[in-house]
Write a protein that holds these residues in place. Structure first.
Motif, short mmCIF file in Angstrom:
data_model
loop_
_atom_site.label_atom_id
_atom_site.label_comp_id
_atom_site.label_asym_id
_atom_site.label_seq_id
_atom_site.Cartn_x
_atom_site.Cartn_y
_atom_site.Cartn_z
N GLU A 41 8.41 7.59 6.27
CA GLU A 41 8.73 6.24 6.75
C GLU A 41 9.20 5.35 5.59
O GLU A 41 10.18 4.60 5.73
CB GLU A 41 7.51 5.62 7.43
N LEU A 42 8.52 5.43 4.45
CA LEU A 42 8.91 4.59 3.31
C LEU A 42 10.26 5.03 2.77
O LEU A 42 11.11 4.18 2.44
CB LEU A 42 7.85 4.67 2.21
N GLU A 49 0.85 -1.19 0.00
CA GLU A 49 0.00 0.00 0.00
C GLU A 49 0.88 1.24 0.00
O GLU A 49 1.80 1.36 0.82
CB GLU A 49 -0.92 0.00 1.22
N PRO A 93 2.12 5.16 0.44
CA PRO A 93 1.89 6.20 1.46
C PRO A 93 0.76 7.14 1.06
O PRO A 93 0.63 7.50 -0.11
CB PRO A 93 3.23 6.95 1.50
N LYS A 94 -0.02 7.54 2.06
CA LYS A 94 -1.11 8.48 1.83
C LYS A 94 -0.97 9.75 2.66
O LYS A 94 -1.76 10.68 2.51
CB LYS A 94 -2.45 7.81 2.13
N THR A 95 0.03 9.78 3.54
CA THR A 95 0.30 10.97 4.35
C THR A 95 1.78 11.30 4.27
O THR A 95 2.60 10.47 3.87
CB THR A 95 -0.08 10.75 5.83
N GLU A 114 3.75 11.66 6.75
CA GLU A 114 4.47 10.82 7.70
C GLU A 114 4.76 9.44 7.10
O GLU A 114 5.87 8.90 7.25
CB GLU A 114 3.65 10.65 8.99
N GLU A 115 3.77 8.88 6.42
CA GLU A 115 3.96 7.57 5.81
C GLU A 115 5.00 7.62 4.70
O GLU A 115 5.78 6.68 4.52
CB GLU A 115 2.62 7.04 5.26
#
Length: 550
Positions: free
Chosen positions: A214-215, A204, A206-208, A210-211
């Protein structure tokens, strides 16, 4: 009265089927001083002038060097269809702006300016030469009787008329209108390295913000290219020119400049949202997630990193332009999913206005404006745009019957099917220019095959269209409409615009790389205010209000 209402009103007026022609300029009757009537055919698309009538029009356009226009089969065939003879003035595209300016200055004018684009036939030129009567107003011809195809498009999308109408209420040039699957793109998208996602088990996107961070950290730390070296570059660009708008969107900004929200115009580089974007990018830079060579590297250097499988997230028109992979492999590189943040709880991205101005204009020596407008209207239809793109049957393509008994388009013998664009450039003017027509995808009956029984491979284009529909279509918004400034308004903002762009570009790079600490944000804003940003925004607010009122 709004422009739309004006056009609707004119549509109800009975139109004459003849035109009174004055002899002037470069027309075939130059110097006679006589007037004559040319009967116009309103009963069908072709011919444009009735049998037995004669009309010659001179077209000035940029030459791209593939063929002389008088030798192009499409234009030869179109003369037969329309009954209108054509002559051409086609200086090389590199010299076209200079030659066009000389034509206006000397008064040695063509009847039609074709394919100039807004870089050569600028907005200020339209206003200036229109006010002098050198360029003709065109709005009275955009009616169901004279231009049924363009008229229909303007009724479907009223913003077209708004965006080609100058402050004096007139239209002096016609646009290219883009309606293909990717026409909503503001610029080339961002793409993830799908192989890296697979290697890390990412299912999935990232949608934000922050995500995403992280990726990118996983890209940096977990050796997704599998070579055992810490050579991965999670995110790259060239001077942030291709990724900026997509990442700024996560902070509620659709452009680095003038933007309108709820009818209020603002200058985004002084907003708190922009400051938050800079803070985020500075964090990515400090943590080694943004390429340390982002400022200063060339596009070729970026592509070399992509071909070496060192990039995790990057921008390009298609991912394989950077990675060097095949189209089939590129279908494993997903398009960037627009992000949200505390600054933008709903994802929004910049969208293209989907029109380009300055593609077709008439001068005051044109002997038949109505015939000229009917001449170009065909190209605003599906059939007509494919005609001007692909030429008539028997030149680039021909009909053949396949094994299922279907009539399909097939390249004629002798066409280099590995270089079909070069072949197109020899037969039609709709090559390498911004031309007056509607741009749509080449699918279905208009797809040209190498053999009649070849099944068209549309997997990649279908996939791109699907990615666009799922990730862009419903959330794309034009940052600021395509509109005209008055001469006075343009004079007010021209110098300021250059100074602002230079300063903001320099400071953005310094803020992101940490050369300039964001503690100095207030000083940065004060410098922009001292450049006259309030008056600058006020000019665009006035122009926007005028555009909306049309």
């Amino acid at each position: 009265m709004g422009l739309k209402k004006k056009l609707l009103g004119m549509a109800g007026v009975a139109l004459c089927s003849t035109l009174v022609l004055g002899a002037c300029g470069n027309s075939s009757d130059e110097g006679t001083g006589e007037k004559k009537e040319v009967a116009i055919n309103h009963d069908s698309q072709f011919p444009i002038i009735k049998e037995g009538e004669e009309l010659t029009l001179n077209i000035m356009a940029p030459g791209v060097g593939m063929a002389e226009w008088e030798d192009m089969p499409t234009l030869q065939d179109y003369q037969e269809k329309t009954g209108i003879k054509l002559t051409y003035t086609t200086p090389p595209s590199a010299d076209f702006s200079t030659k066009l300016n000389l034509a206006f200055a000397s008064g040695d004018l063509p009847d039609i300016v074709y394919g100039a684009g807004s870089q050569a036939l600028t907005a200020s030129m339209e206003i200036d030469y229109g006010s002098q009567g050198i360029l003709l107003p065109l709005e009275e011809y955009i009616t169901p009787e004279i231009m049924p195809n363009l008229y229909a498009l303007t009724q479907e999308d009223p913003s077209i008329l708004k965006s080609i109408t100058t402050p004096d209420g007139h239209i002096y040039s016609l646009p290219m209108i883009s309606r293909n699957a990717t026409s909503i793109w503001w610029q080339g998208p961002m793409w993830y390295n799908g192989t890296w996602l697979d290697n890390l088990g990412v299912s999935e996107l990232p949608k934000t913000t922050e995500e995403l961070q992280e990726l990118l950290t996983r890209f940096k730390d977990e050796d997704p290219n599998g070579n055992g070296q810490a050579d991965e570059i999670p995110l790259t660009d060239v001077d942030m020119n291709s990724t900026r708008v997509w990442l700024m969107a996560a902070f509620g900004l659709r452009t680095r400049g003038i933007q309108v929200d709820d009818d209020v115009v603002s200058y985004t580089p002084t907003s708190e949202n922009y400051k938050a974007f800079l803070e985020y990018m500075n964090t990515l830079y400090d943590e080694g997630l943004l390429d340390k060579e982002v400022y200063g590297q060339s596009d070729e250097q970026k592509k070399a990193k992509g071909e070496n499988n060192q990039l995790g997230l990057f921008a390009d028109y298609f991912s394989f332009f950077t990675t060097g992979r095949s189209e089939a492999e590129a279908m494993n590189d997903p398009m960037f999913q627009p992000l949200t943040s505390e600054w933008a709880p709903e994802a929004k991205i910049p969208g293209s206005p989907r029109i380009s101005r300055g593609t077709f204009a008439l001068t005051n020596v044109n002997p038949s404006p109505e015939a000229s407008m009917r001449w170009v209207d065909y190209f605003y239809s599906e059939e007509g745009t494919k005609y001007i793109e692909q030429g008539p049957e028997g030149v680039l393509w021909e009909y053949q019957e396949n094994a299922d008994g279907e009539k399909v388009r097939v390249y004629v013998d002798g066409i280099d099917t590995e270089n079909t664009e070069d072949e197109r450039g020899k037969i039609t003017p709709a090559y390498g220019l911004t031309t007056p027509n509607i741009v749509i995808d080449t699918t279905g009956e208009y797809h040209i095959r190498k053999t009649a029984d070849e099944e068209p491979d549309t997997r990649f284009s279908d996939w791109v269209a699907q990615e666009t529909a799922e990730k862009m279509e419903d959330i794309a918004e034009v940052p600021f409409p395509l509109l005209y400034l008055t001469i006075e308004e343009n004079d007010k903002v021209a110098a300021t615009a250059t100074d602002l762009t230079t300063y903001v570009e320099q400071m953005e790079a310094k803020f992101i790389t940490g050369v300039e600490p964001l503690d100095n944000w207030d000083d940065y804003v004060k410098t922009i205010e001292a450049m006259g940003i309030d008056e600058y925004v006020e000019v665009y607010q006035t122009a926007y209000d005028r555009w909306k009122a049309n």
